[in-house]
Write an enzyme that holds these catalytic residues in place. Structure first.
Site, PDB file in Angstrom:
ATOM      1  N   SER A  95       0.866  -1.188   0.000  1.00 32.92           N
ATOM      2  CA  SER A  95       0.000   0.000   0.000  1.00 32.92           C
ATOM      3  C   SER A  95       0.894   1.225   0.000  1.00 32.92           C
ATOM      4  CB  SER A  95      -0.911   0.007   1.234  1.00 32.92           C
ATOM      5  OG  SER A  95      -1.771  -1.098   1.217  1.00 32.92           O
ATOM      6  N   LYS A 170      -7.130   1.649  -2.582  1.00 36.49           N
ATOM      7  CA  LYS A 170      -6.680   1.201  -1.258  1.00 36.49           C
ATOM      8  C   LYS A 170      -6.650   2.350  -0.263  1.00 36.49           C
ATOM      9  CE  LYS A 170      -5.154  -1.236   2.116  1.00 36.49           C
ATOM     10  NZ  LYS A 170      -3.917  -2.006   2.160  1.00 36.49           N
ATOM     11  N   LYS A 238       0.581   5.660   7.952  1.00 39.57           N
ATOM     12  CA  LYS A 238       1.175   5.868   6.624  1.00 39.57           C
ATOM     13  C   LYS A 238       0.106   6.002   5.554  1.00 39.57           C
ATOM     14  CE  LYS A 238       2.106   2.348   4.414  1.00 39.57           C
ATOM     15  NZ  LYS A 238       1.446   1.415   3.453  1.00 39.57           N
TER      16      LYS A 238
END
Length: 296
Positions: A95, A170, A238
């Site tokens: 990701s 995502k 993140k």
């Protein structure tokens, strides 16, 4: 049988590589830590570098924590790019930033290879059971070529669009997951503070419109206080940083995403970077001065 290079044997990668091996594919794996005995027992070959894994494969898969990690795996010293030859397919299931994803794809294309971004959602359980959601950005013909591999690892496999689209999906997924965790945490904390058994509340609302995987799985984690990852808070931070950065670039206000990020930041400030992301509830408990399960 396909020869597959696989780099990134963490909580999810180990399970995903294992499923591919169980399906009869030949796996050449590399990670900074020694190969798990469970993978060795499945006939997975340990490699000494990403380059070696790429040299031995037809399809190269990576799933590592962050954008710089993908850059290192692909283009660093002894990286996959040094071992690729024309006609191979590179699939990144990490990701990471959609912007960098497109840049990496251009570099791989210059080597005569195809690139696919295919981040996943579903956590350790989904990786183990082969029920991951896989969000794919790729050329349609390349997608159809690798779809059988995705269907071993996932249940919901979707070609979202061109390269980078999978990563965008995502990021959107992670925004929704974070906000669902916050909602479940806030509701269960409310119920507990009101003197009602939060587990019975969770059961009562699980069959209604509030039902969700987050309520089912992470609601139980919050009540049982089981915060071993799972999916670590620092990784979710993140992902939300990608969302907030892109939001600023597009002129979008994402207030609830920002709020969830601040709650994760509070957990990290209390030593919780490595907690499961369901531990967001701890930040709310600190604000309330009350913990789910606490006796008055």
């Amino acid at each position: 049988m396909t020869k597959i290079g696989f780099v990134g044997l963490g909580i999810m990668g180990t399970q995903m590589a294992g499923r591919l091996a169980d399906a009869g594919h030949e796996i050449f794996a590399y990670d900074r830590k020694p190969l798990a005995e469970t993978l060795m027992a499945k006939g997975v070959t340990a490699c000494g570098s990403s380059k070696e894994a790429a040299e031995n494969c037809e399809v190269f898969i990576s799933i590592v924590p962050d954008t710089p990690d993908v850059a290192a795996v692909l283009f660093g010293e002894n990286g996959a790019a040094e071992g690729l030859s024309a006609g191979k397919i590179v699939i990144d299931m990490s990701s990471i930033s959609p912007v960098e994803t497109k840049q990496y794809a251009e570099k791989i294309a210059a080597l005569g290879c195809a690139y696919v971004d295919a981040p996943v959602s579903g956590g350790e359980v989904g990786a183990r059971d082969g029920t991951l959601s896989i969000m794919v950005g790729a050329d349609e013909a390349i997608f159809e070529t690798v779809r059988p591999l995705f269907e071993i690892m996932g249940k919901n496999v979707t070609l979202v669009g061109d390269i980078g689209a999978g990563q965008t999906a995502k990021v959107a997924n992670q925004m929704i997951v974070a906000m669902n965790i916050e909602a479940v945490a806030e509701a269960l904390l409310f119920a507990a503070r009101a003197g009602v058994d939060p587990e019975r509340v969770r059961q009562a609302i699980s069959g209604g419109f509030a039902s969700s995987k987050i309520l089912e799985l992470h609601g139980a984690r919050m009540i049982k206080r089981t915060f071993d990852p799972g999916f670590r808070i620092n990784l979710h931070q993140k992902d939300l940083n990608l969302a907030l950065t892109a939001g600023r670039q597009m002129g979008l206000s994402l207030p609830n995403t920002a709020n969830c990020q601040e709650l994760f930041n509070a957990c990290a400030a209390h030593g919780g970077s490595g907690w499961d992301h369901s531990a967001m509830v701890k930040a709310l408990e600190l604000l309330a001065g009350y913990e789910i399960g606490q006796n008055d």
